[in-house]
Design a protein around this motif. Structure first.
Motif, PDB file in Angstrom:
ATOM      1  N   PRO A   1      -0.233   9.054   8.591  1.00 48.86           N
ATOM      2  CA  PRO A   1      -1.690   8.964   8.591  1.00 48.86           C
ATOM      3  C   PRO A   1      -2.195   7.653   9.184  1.00 48.86           C
ATOM      4  CG  PRO A   1      -0.878   8.384   6.448  1.00 48.86           C
ATOM      5  CD  PRO A   1       0.329   8.759   7.277  1.00 48.86           C
ATOM      6  N   GLY A   2      -1.646   7.257  10.305  1.00 49.52           N
ATOM      7  CA  GLY A   2      -2.068   6.021  10.952  1.00 49.52           C
ATOM      8  C   GLY A   2      -1.664   6.027  12.407  1.00 49.52           C
TER       9      GLY A   2
ATOM     10  N   THR B   1      12.027  14.854  19.330  1.00 49.07           N
ATOM     11  CA  THR B   1      11.327  14.305  18.168  1.00 49.07           C
ATOM     12  C   THR B   1       9.927  13.886  18.593  1.00 49.07           C
ATOM     13  OG1 THR B   1      13.383  13.530  17.170  1.00 49.07           O
ATOM     14  CG2 THR B   1      11.337  12.556  16.368  1.00 49.07           C
ATOM     15  N   LEU B   2       8.930  14.473  17.958  1.00 51.28           N
ATOM     16  CA  LEU B   2       7.533  14.173  18.258  1.00 51.28           C
ATOM     17  C   LEU B   2       6.980  13.231  17.199  1.00 51.28           C
ATOM     18  CD1 LEU B   2       6.432  17.864  18.985  1.00 51.28           C
ATOM     19  CD2 LEU B   2       7.387  16.197  20.595  1.00 51.28           C
ATOM     20  N   ILE B   3       6.154  12.290  17.615  1.00 48.80           N
ATOM     21  CA  ILE B   3       5.539  11.337  16.693  1.00 48.80           C
ATOM     22  C   ILE B   3       4.050  11.655  16.615  1.00 48.80           C
ATOM     23  CG2 ILE B   3       5.226   8.920  16.097  1.00 48.80           C
ATOM     24  CD1 ILE B   3       8.140   9.801  16.297  1.00 48.80           C
ATOM     25  N   GLY B   4       3.565  12.052  15.447  1.00 47.26           N
ATOM     26  CA  GLY B   4       2.163  12.393  15.267  1.00 47.26           C
ATOM     27  C   GLY B   4       1.432  11.320  14.479  1.00 47.26           C
ATOM     28  N   GLY B   5       0.374  10.785  15.062  1.00 44.42           N
ATOM     29  CA  GLY B   5      -0.412   9.758  14.391  1.00 44.42           C
ATOM     30  C   GLY B   5      -1.725  10.288  13.852  1.00 44.42           C
ATOM     31  N   ASP B   6      -2.332   9.522  12.954  1.00 46.26           N
ATOM     32  CA  ASP B   6      -3.614   9.885  12.328  1.00 46.26           C
ATOM     33  C   ASP B   6      -3.552  11.275  11.696  1.00 46.26           C
ATOM     34  OD1 ASP B   6      -4.561   7.469  13.128  1.00 46.26           O
ATOM     35  OD2 ASP B   6      -5.705   8.205  14.828  1.00 46.26           O
TER      36      ASP B   6
ATOM     37  N   LEU C   1       0.846  -1.184   0.000  1.00 47.43           N
ATOM     38  CA  LEU C   1       0.000   0.000   0.000  1.00 47.43           C
ATOM     39  C   LEU C   1       0.887   1.241   0.000  1.00 47.43           C
ATOM     40  CD1 LEU C   1      -2.821  -0.898   2.568  1.00 47.43           C
ATOM     41  CD2 LEU C   1      -3.053  -0.674   0.093  1.00 47.43           C
ATOM     42  N   MET C   2       0.448   2.278  -0.678  1.00 47.74           N
ATOM     43  CA  MET C   2       1.194   3.535  -0.716  1.00 47.74           C
ATOM     44  C   MET C   2       0.805   4.392   0.476  1.00 47.74           C
ATOM     45  SD  MET C   2       2.848   2.768  -3.347  1.00 47.74           S
ATOM     46  CE  MET C   2       3.813   4.288  -3.522  1.00 47.74           C
ATOM     47  N   LEU C   3       1.799   5.010   1.095  1.00 49.31           N
ATOM     48  CA  LEU C   3       1.579   5.802   2.312  1.00 49.31           C
ATOM     49  C   LEU C   3       2.405   7.079   2.240  1.00 49.31           C
ATOM     50  CD1 LEU C   3       0.316   5.725   5.219  1.00 49.31           C
ATOM     51  CD2 LEU C   3       2.507   4.832   5.979  1.00 49.31           C
TER      52      LEU C   3
ATOM     53  N   LEU D   1      -6.607   8.395   7.933  1.00 49.10           N
ATOM     54  CA  LEU D   1      -6.525   7.247   8.835  1.00 49.10           C
ATOM     55  C   LEU D   1      -6.165   6.017   8.020  1.00 49.10           C
ATOM     56  CD1 LEU D   1      -6.833   5.968  11.581  1.00 49.10           C
ATOM     57  CD2 LEU D   1      -9.287   5.732  11.158  1.00 49.10           C
ATOM     58  N   PHE D   2      -4.897   5.642   8.060  1.00 48.88           N
ATOM     59  CA  PHE D   2      -4.381   4.516   7.278  1.00 48.88           C
ATOM     60  C   PHE D   2      -4.619   3.196   7.997  1.00 48.88           C
ATOM     61  CE2 PHE D   2      -0.861   1.590   6.455  1.00 48.88           C
ATOM     62  CZ  PHE D   2      -0.903   1.479   5.083  1.00 48.88           C
ATOM     63  N   GLY D   3      -4.543   3.219   9.311  1.00 51.83           N
ATOM     64  CA  GLY D   3      -4.614   1.993  10.095  1.00 51.83           C
ATOM     65  C   GLY D   3      -3.427   1.934  11.039  1.00 51.83           C
ATOM     66  N   TYR D   4      -3.066   0.746  11.485  1.00 49.92           N
ATOM     67  CA  TYR D   4      -1.945   0.584  12.397  1.00 49.92           C
ATOM     68  C   TYR D   4      -0.629   0.501  11.626  1.00 49.92           C
ATOM     69  CZ  TYR D   4      -5.458  -0.491  15.914  1.00 49.92           C
ATOM     70  OH  TYR D   4      -6.524  -0.419  16.763  1.00 49.92           O
TER      71      TYR D   4
END
Length: 204
Positions: A157-158, A177-182, A139-141, A186-189
């Motif tokens: 985006p996950g 370093t900050l990690i930003g999710g979603d 899958l492309m991300l 919303l890609f998933g896990y």
């Protein structure tokens, strides 16, 4: 002024009460606040310039498509949970590694209905297997990065697993370093396969 919100959630980390009461949220808020105050003396100063950003689209491998036997086993597990939650234990919440919200928020029938979605999912996979269809192997991300001087934010985006965020921080040259999710969808896990056992890797 421009603003950015970093959700920072982890796919394998959540509070004790997934859908709790205002009192439980206040308790968690106090614990977080106390931890933040305790951390203040250890903070390192950081420059805020230059400001740069970058985006890159990558191709990620998908987990292998389960076999027909594996689908049937997962369906049996779901059916067993539905029987348990509707007939024997209305407080049951855990099935296939997923913790349904507390019983004070979701009725046994609602948790059974949510589990039925998993049964429908595996039934559709069996249909695809019998028809000779295959899922995409990749899958492309699109990932992003923002730099504020000595501070960097990695955006995906996950929901990143904790080990994934840890590995990014270890390799980062920045002070913070900050990690930003979603982020932007919303890609998933998103998890790192390093240090994860075979059973977890196949079904995470």
């Amino acid at each position: 002024a421009p603003a950015m919100v970093l959700q920072g959630c982890c796919g394998d980390v959540h509070p004790r009460h997934m859908c709790g009461t205002p009192q439980q949220a206040a308790t968690l808020g106090r614990r977080l606040g106390e931890a933040a105050v305790k951390a203040l003396p250890t903070l390192l100063p950081a420059r805020t310039a230059p400001l740069t950003h970058a985006w890159k689209t990558i191709e990620l491998p998908c987990q292998p498509m389960p076999t027909r036997t594996e689908c049937e086993q997962q369906m049996a597990t779901c059916e067993s949970f539905i029987e348990e939650v509707t007939q024997r234990d209305p407080e049951a919440t855990w099935v296939l590694g997923y913790n349904h919200p507390e019983s004070c928020w979701f009725t046994p029938e609602e948790r059974a209905a949510g589990t039925q979605l998993s049964i429908d999912y595996f039934r559709e996979l069996i249909r695809m297997i019998d028809a000779g269809q295959e899922l995409s192997r990749t899958l492309m991300l699109t990932l992003g990065a923002v730099r504020f001087g000595d501070v960097a934010a990695a955006l995906s985006p996950g929901e990143n697993f904790a080990i994934t965020g840890f590995r990014v921080r270890v390799r980062s040259p920045y002070v913070h370093t900050l990690i930003g999710g979603d982020t932007n969808g919303l890609f998933g896990y998103i998890l790192s396969l390093i240090h994860i056992s075979e059973p977890t890797r196949r079904y995470a």
